[in-house]
Design a protein around this motif. Sequence first.
Motif, PDB file in Angstrom:
ATOM      1  N   PHE A 156      13.084  -4.755   3.362  1.00 14.78           N
ATOM      2  CA  PHE A 156      12.632  -5.878   4.187  1.00 14.78           C
ATOM      3  C   PHE A 156      13.118  -7.128   3.484  1.00 14.78           C
ATOM      4  O   PHE A 156      12.782  -7.344   2.327  1.00 14.78           O
ATOM      5  CB  PHE A 156      11.107  -5.915   4.274  1.00 14.78           C
ATOM      6  N   VAL A 172      12.250  -1.399  -0.318  1.00 13.85           N
ATOM      7  CA  VAL A 172      10.905  -0.826  -0.385  1.00 13.85           C
ATOM      8  C   VAL A 172      10.957   0.674  -0.677  1.00 13.85           C
ATOM      9  O   VAL A 172      10.238   1.173  -1.530  1.00 13.85           O
ATOM     10  CB  VAL A 172      10.141  -1.097   0.929  1.00 13.85           C
ATOM     11  N   SER A 204      -1.206   1.030  -3.910  1.00 17.82           N
ATOM     12  CA  SER A 204      -0.835   0.382  -2.666  1.00 17.82           C
ATOM     13  C   SER A 204       0.379  -0.518  -2.878  1.00 17.82           C
ATOM     14  O   SER A 204       0.645  -0.986  -3.983  1.00 17.82           O
ATOM     15  CB  SER A 204      -2.009  -0.357  -2.028  1.00 17.82           C
ATOM     16  N   GLY A 205       1.136  -0.695  -1.809  1.00 16.75           N
ATOM     17  CA  GLY A 205       2.367  -1.464  -1.885  1.00 16.75           C
ATOM     18  C   GLY A 205       3.549  -0.634  -2.359  1.00 16.75           C
ATOM     19  O   GLY A 205       4.639  -1.139  -2.629  1.00 16.75           O
ATOM     20  N   THR A 206       3.353   0.652  -2.417  1.00 18.47           N
ATOM     21  CA  THR A 206       4.332   1.561  -2.982  1.00 18.47           C
ATOM     22  C   THR A 206       5.346   2.065  -1.968  1.00 18.47           C
ATOM     23  O   THR A 206       6.403   2.582  -2.315  1.00 18.47           O
ATOM     24  CB  THR A 206       3.514   2.755  -3.573  1.00 18.47           C
ATOM     25  N   GLY A 207       4.982   1.937  -0.677  1.00 16.50           N
ATOM     26  CA  GLY A 207       5.907   2.393   0.360  1.00 16.50           C
ATOM     27  C   GLY A 207       5.460   3.634   1.101  1.00 16.50           C
ATOM     28  O   GLY A 207       6.226   4.220   1.862  1.00 16.50           O
ATOM     29  N   LYS A 208       4.211   4.013   0.943  1.00 24.51           N
ATOM     30  CA  LYS A 208       3.732   5.241   1.594  1.00 24.51           C
ATOM     31  C   LYS A 208       3.695   5.091   3.120  1.00 24.51           C
ATOM     32  O   LYS A 208       4.202   5.939   3.855  1.00 24.51           O
ATOM     33  CB  LYS A 208       2.322   5.614   1.065  1.00 24.51           C
ATOM     34  N   THR A 209       3.116   3.966   3.558  1.00 20.06           N
ATOM     35  CA  THR A 209       3.080   3.706   5.004  1.00 20.06           C
ATOM     36  C   THR A 209       4.497   3.565   5.552  1.00 20.06           C
ATOM     37  O   THR A 209       4.828   4.123   6.612  1.00 20.06           O
ATOM     38  CB  THR A 209       2.281   2.414   5.290  1.00 20.06           C
ATOM     39  N   THR A 210       5.316   2.843   4.838  1.00 22.51           N
ATOM     40  CA  THR A 210       6.700   2.643   5.274  1.00 22.51           C
ATOM     41  C   THR A 210       7.417   3.986   5.424  1.00 22.51           C
ATOM     42  O   THR A 210       8.135   4.204   6.402  1.00 22.51           O
ATOM     43  CB  THR A 210       7.448   1.739   4.264  1.00 22.51           C
ATOM     44  N   GLU A 246       9.705   2.040  11.512  1.00 23.59           N
ATOM     45  CA  GLU A 246      10.525   1.210  10.626  1.00 23.59           C
ATOM     46  C   GLU A 246      11.902   1.834  10.614  1.00 23.59           C
ATOM     47  O   GLU A 246      12.047   3.033  10.793  1.00 23.59           O
ATOM     48  CB  GLU A 246       9.968   1.180   9.192  1.00 23.59           C
TER      49      GLU A 246
HETATM   50  N1  LIG Z   1       7.082  -5.088   8.089  1.00 19.04           N
HETATM   51  C1  LIG Z   1       7.201  -5.472   6.826  1.00 19.04           C
HETATM   52  N2  LIG Z   1       7.868  -6.620   6.501  1.00 19.04           N
HETATM   53  C2  LIG Z   1       7.988  -7.007   5.214  1.00 19.04           C
HETATM   54  N3  LIG Z   1       7.494  -6.335   4.172  1.00 19.04           N
HETATM   55  C3  LIG Z   1       6.831  -5.189   4.418  1.00 19.04           C
HETATM   56  C4  LIG Z   1       6.635  -4.708   5.749  1.00 19.04           C
HETATM   57  N4  LIG Z   1       5.935  -3.547   5.690  1.00 19.04           N
HETATM   58  C5  LIG Z   1       5.701  -3.324   4.368  1.00 19.04           C
HETATM   59  N5  LIG Z   1       6.246  -4.305   3.607  1.00 19.04           N
HETATM   60  C6  LIG Z   1       6.227  -4.351   2.116  1.00 19.04           C
HETATM   61  O1  LIG Z   1       6.717  -3.109   1.676  1.00 19.04           O
HETATM   62  C7  LIG Z   1       6.008  -2.647   0.529  1.00 19.04           C
HETATM   63  C8  LIG Z   1       5.431  -1.288   0.790  1.00 19.04           C
HETATM   64  O2  LIG Z   1       4.429  -1.364   1.772  1.00 19.04           O
HETATM   65  P1  LIG Z   1       3.662  -0.112   2.342  1.00 19.04           P
HETATM   66  O3  LIG Z   1       4.626   0.875   2.826  1.00 19.04           O
HETATM   67  O4  LIG Z   1       2.668  -0.632   3.300  1.00 19.04           O
HETATM   68  O5  LIG Z   1       2.935   0.448   1.031  1.00 19.04           O
HETATM   69  P2  LIG Z   1       1.681   1.416   0.896  1.00 19.04           P
HETATM   70  O6  LIG Z   1       1.429   2.063   2.216  1.00 19.04           O
HETATM   71  O7  LIG Z   1       2.074   2.386  -0.174  1.00 19.04           O
HETATM   72  O8  LIG Z   1       0.546   0.564   0.459  1.00 19.04           O
HETATM   73  C9  LIG Z   1       4.972  -3.719   0.247  1.00 19.04           C
HETATM   74  O9  LIG Z   1       5.487  -4.565  -0.750  1.00 19.04           O
HETATM   75  C10 LIG Z   1       4.835  -4.448   1.550  1.00 19.04           C
HETATM   76  O10 LIG Z   1       4.436  -5.765   1.343  1.00 19.04           O
END
Ligand SMILES: Nc1ncnc2c1ncn2[C@@H]1O[C@H](COP(=O)(O)OP(=O)(O)O)[C@@H](O)[C@H]1O
Length: 241
Positions: free
Chosen positions: A5, A10, A30-36, A45
């Motif tokens: 991003f 990420v 958190s912030g590791t990229g699991k959701t992504t 995404e």
């Molecule tokens: N749509 C987006 N635009 C910009 N940054 C994003 C977006 N989605 C996630 N991020 C960034 O990507 C990183 C990983 O996020 P995320 O996948 O939500 O982590 P987790 O689920 O492990 O907490 C974080 O630094 C977050 O701020």
Amino acid sequence: MHISFNKNEVLKGIDLSVEKGEVVSFIGPSGTGKTTLLKCINYLEKPHEGEIQLGDLHLNYENIKKQDILKLRRKTAMVFQMFNIFKHKTVIQNVMDAQIAVQKKSKEEAYENSYKQLEKVGLKEKINEYPSRLSGGQLQRVGIARGLALEPELILFDEPTSALDPELVEEVLRVIEDVAKSGMTTLLVTHEMDFAKRISDKVVFMENGYIVEVGPPEQIFENSENERTRQFLKKIYANQG
Ligand SMILES: Nc1ncnc2c1ncn2[C@@H]1O[C@H](COP(=O)(O)OP(=O)(O)O)[C@@H](O)[C@H]1O
Ligand SMILES: [Mg+2]
């Protein structure tokens, strides 16, 4: 699989294979990229490079076509942390919608299927209620019924209990356990370590956009030789008191 991003990478190269019917949990800060990562799997995404193979569907993200995206989405269902339930629709309408709009099922067929799924998650008495009359645990079970109603090959849970009051967590975990045991291929991001340990075939520890370690639960939770995995778990268990 890579994703960035605004030039901030990420996911920095994720390589993982999951067998049909396997239950795989993802843990990590958190912030590791699991959701992504979960979102990349159904293209919510868009990875800038990488490949995915899901059953007989093999796609390269660099030249993915619209039709491929639809195919990918038909094979997957995602259950979100915040339920994403429509407030102005009844429980059963929430479950029926995508089946009619996306899968082109008839109303009758969608109703029947939705009823069956809602029964499975213990909500057949609530089918005509509006979401405002349901607890968070019940709403999340509606979310799960909606996912199952799409008859996916793969179900993705993103911290499905982390928005719930503690006393509502158990009823949702029970439903997830049923799904996992039904033979459905299941990917689960969670902070419920004991649950992950109990139901998973494989646990993935992620940090900073990388997979640090993958292994059976006993390895990850009890015998990890990876210092980062151990540090993470130590912190989690310390916080739980
Ligand atoms: N749509 C987006 N635009 C910009 N940054 C994003 C977006 N989605 C996630 N991020 C960034 O990507 C990183 C990983 O996020 P995320 O996948 O939500 O982590 P987790 O689920 O492990 O907490 C974080 O630094 C977050 O701020
Ligand atoms: Mg997340």
